[in-house]
Write a protein that holds these residues in place. Sequence first.
Motif, PDB file in Angstrom:
ATOM      1  N   ILE A   1       0.836  -1.194   0.000  1.00  0.00           N
ATOM      2  CA  ILE A   1       0.000   0.000   0.000  1.00  0.00           C
ATOM      3  C   ILE A   1       0.876   1.250   0.000  1.00  0.00           C
ATOM      4  O   ILE A   1       0.640   2.189  -0.768  1.00  0.00           O
ATOM      5  N   SER A   2       1.896   1.250   0.854  1.00  0.00           N
ATOM      6  CA  SER A   2       2.751   2.432   0.938  1.00  0.00           C
ATOM      7  C   SER A   2       3.475   2.693  -0.377  1.00  0.00           C
ATOM      8  O   SER A   2       3.551   3.837  -0.829  1.00  0.00           O
ATOM      9  N   LYS A   3       3.961   1.647  -1.005  1.00  0.00           N
ATOM     10  CA  LYS A   3       4.641   1.809  -2.291  1.00  0.00           C
ATOM     11  C   LYS A   3       3.665   2.316  -3.353  1.00  0.00           C
ATOM     12  O   LYS A   3       3.978   3.228  -4.119  1.00  0.00           O
ATOM     13  N   GLY A   4       2.479   1.727  -3.408  1.00  0.00           N
ATOM     14  CA  GLY A   4       1.493   2.100  -4.417  1.00  0.00           C
ATOM     15  C   GLY A   4       1.001   3.526  -4.291  1.00  0.00           C
ATOM     16  O   GLY A   4       0.639   4.155  -5.280  1.00  0.00           O
ATOM     17  N   LEU A   5       0.994   4.058  -3.055  1.00  0.00           N
ATOM     18  CA  LEU A   5       0.499   5.421  -2.834  1.00  0.00           C
ATOM     19  C   LEU A   5       1.613   6.419  -2.526  1.00  0.00           C
ATOM     20  O   LEU A   5       1.335   7.568  -2.184  1.00  0.00           O
ATOM     21  N   SER A   6       2.860   5.963  -2.602  1.00  0.00           N
ATOM     22  CA  SER A   6       4.024   6.812  -2.286  1.00  0.00           C
ATOM     23  C   SER A   6       3.932   7.391  -0.872  1.00  0.00           C
ATOM     24  O   SER A   6       4.103   8.590  -0.647  1.00  0.00           O
ATOM     25  N   LEU A   7       3.639   6.529   0.062  1.00  0.00           N
ATOM     26  CA  LEU A   7       3.577   6.881   1.475  1.00  0.00           C
ATOM     27  C   LEU A   7       4.568   6.001   2.227  1.00  0.00           C
ATOM     28  O   LEU A   7       5.031   4.989   1.707  1.00  0.00           O
ATOM     29  N   SER A   8       4.845   6.352   3.460  1.00  0.00           N
ATOM     30  CA  SER A   8       5.682   5.474   4.275  1.00  0.00           C
ATOM     31  C   SER A   8       4.802   4.378   4.881  1.00  0.00           C
ATOM     32  O   SER A   8       3.579   4.536   5.020  1.00  0.00           O
ATOM     33  N   VAL A   9       5.430   3.279   5.254  1.00  0.00           N
ATOM     34  CA  VAL A   9       4.706   2.205   5.935  1.00  0.00           C
ATOM     35  C   VAL A   9       4.138   2.736   7.246  1.00  0.00           C
ATOM     36  O   VAL A   9       3.026   2.376   7.649  1.00  0.00           O
ATOM     37  N   ALA A  10       4.880   3.631   7.894  1.00  0.00           N
ATOM     38  CA  ALA A  10       4.414   4.223   9.154  1.00  0.00           C
ATOM     39  C   ALA A  10       3.129   5.019   8.963  1.00  0.00           C
ATOM     40  O   ALA A  10       2.238   4.992   9.823  1.00  0.00           O
ATOM     41  N   GLU A  11       3.009   5.713   7.828  1.00  0.00           N
ATOM     42  CA  GLU A  11       1.776   6.466   7.558  1.00  0.00           C
ATOM     43  C   GLU A  11       0.591   5.517   7.394  1.00  0.00           C
ATOM     44  O   GLU A  11      -0.494   5.766   7.923  1.00  0.00           O
ATOM     45  N   VAL A  12       0.788   4.444   6.670  1.00  0.00           N
ATOM     46  CA  VAL A  12      -0.288   3.458   6.477  1.00  0.00           C
ATOM     47  C   VAL A  12      -0.668   2.849   7.826  1.00  0.00           C
ATOM     48  O   VAL A  12      -1.855   2.803   8.189  1.00  0.00           O
ATOM     49  N   HIS A  13       0.329   2.411   8.570  1.00  0.00           N
ATOM     50  CA  HIS A  13       0.092   1.829   9.894  1.00  0.00           C
ATOM     51  C   HIS A  13      -0.640   2.822  10.800  1.00  0.00           C
ATOM     52  O   HIS A  13      -1.586   2.458  11.510  1.00  0.00           O
TER      53      HIS A  13
END
Length: 161
Positions: A50-62
């Motif tokens: 998800i983070s890669k697909g939306l150009s976000l950090s894993v921490a943001e998704v979490h």
Amino acid sequence: MEDLVLNPNDLKIINQHIFEHQSMPGALLPLLHAIQDDLGFVPEIAYPLISKGLSLSVAEVHGVVTFYHHFRSHKPGRHILQVCRAESCQALGSEALENHIKNKLGVEFHETTPDGAITLEPIYCLGNCACSPAVMIDEEVYGRVDSKKIDQLISDLERAS
């Protein structure tokens, strides 16, 4: 314990949702809702995808998944039992009701019974204040719930499982 890999079907569903949402402004919440609608939860193992697909950090998704009470990061039971914790329900006995349910099921909020039948979750308003306290079971709202009524509803769930 959560699986360390996604099954191929779940991976396909997640990747399809990422593809459908990645060019959308503010895509994270709609994407998480879409994944949970299809899988019943947002697997932690999918956060890097998800983070890669939306150009976000894993921490943001979490952070978003854990901030909103609606999202689950683990597979739920066959039935979801949600107890309203809003002010009206609390004023009319939901705290005693939730304690009764926890004792009956032997689980805390965000846990699933050992047989996988029921996941217990808090919810922060079902919009059923006139009929407090309220619970929701698998998208169906029940009002004026007391220990006797919840015992019957749980018994019905256990028979259906």
